[in-house]
Design an enzyme around this catalytic site. Structure first.
Site, PDB file in Angstrom:
ATOM      1  N   ASP A 112      -0.353   4.924   1.025  1.00  0.00           N
ATOM      2  CA  ASP A 112      -0.625   5.893   2.074  1.00  0.00           C
ATOM      3  C   ASP A 112      -0.374   5.317   3.462  1.00  0.00           C
ATOM      4  OD1 ASP A 112      -2.210   8.368   0.722  1.00  0.00           O
ATOM      5  OD2 ASP A 112      -2.675   6.502  -0.311  1.00  0.00           O
TER       6      ASP A 112
ATOM      7  N   ASP B 219       0.851  -1.178   0.000  1.00  0.00           N
ATOM      8  CA  ASP B 219       0.000   0.000   0.000  1.00  0.00           C
ATOM      9  C   ASP B 219       0.895   1.240   0.000  1.00  0.00           C
ATOM     10  OD1 ASP B 219      -2.260   1.582   0.116  1.00  0.00           O
ATOM     11  OD2 ASP B 219      -2.574   1.293   2.256  1.00  0.00           O
TER      12      ASP B 219
END
Length: 201
Positions: free
Chosen positions: A64, A62
């Protein structure tokens, strides 16, 4: 290290990365090993394992709050004076009160009319990689691992971040931009995948 109860069978710098040392010990006290390493090399990152580490063929991460220390849509919302409202939607999604598709629709809708220049400014001034993120990606690639950066956000952010950190591929959504005005329309450009399958905004 021997005085700390950790016997060393071998220690060598790894060829592919001059900042990484591999230490072999016949002992199995992981806590003692960690304490001894911290006493001599603090601060440091390390993996202590009884098995030979296996390099994955594919690494998917991922973006963020994982590879970067920020939530891009929240930061972008700050440029529109809407950070608190957008962050509240993000938190509701994290708590399971909204599904991913609905949270994305609500957040992006609030950004309607925001110029793409705000994205560039946000990237430059606020988006910073997590410590060690670039080294991790570089090390995995040197060992033959394919690296993929994924985000529920947008390529406008993810592509520059992926390039900065050295990822092979980037997967995300595309924000619709209104013609020559270079302003977001508050809509996504294409379908995305969620845990429940395909969805659209």
């Amino acid at each position: 290290m021997a005085r700390a109860g950790v016997r060393i069978a071998d220690a060598a710098m790894l060829d592919f990365c001059g900042r990484t040392m591999q230490i072999d010990s016949p002992d199995d006290d992981a806590a003692a090993m960690r304490a001894a390493i911290d006493a001599h090399f603090s601060p440091s990152d390390g993996l202590i394992t009884t098995d030979e580490p296996v390099v994955p063929r594919v690494f998917i991460s991922d973006m963020d709050s994982t590879m970067i220390g920020q939530e891009c849509i929240d930061e972008l919302g700050d440029f529109a004076g809407l950070k608190d409202r957008i962050a509240a939607i993000t938190e509701r999604a994290m708590q399971g009160e909204l599904d991913f598709a609905e949270a994305l629709r609500e957040r992006v809708g609030l950004l309607d009319g925001l110029s793409t220049g705000a994205i560039d400014e946000c990237l430059t001034s606020r988006i910073k990689p997590m410590p060690g993120a670039k080294v991790l990606v570089e090390t995995l690639k040197q060992l033959g691992c394919r690296t993929i950066l994924v985000t529920g956000g947008f390529h406008h952010f993810a592509d520059p971040v992926g390039e900065m950190l050295g990822f092979d591929h980037v997967v995300g959504n595309r924000l619709e931009v209104a013609g020559a005005s270079s302003r977001g329309t508050g809509r996504r450009h294409r379908r995305f995948r969620s845990e429940e399958g395909d969805a659209s905004c």
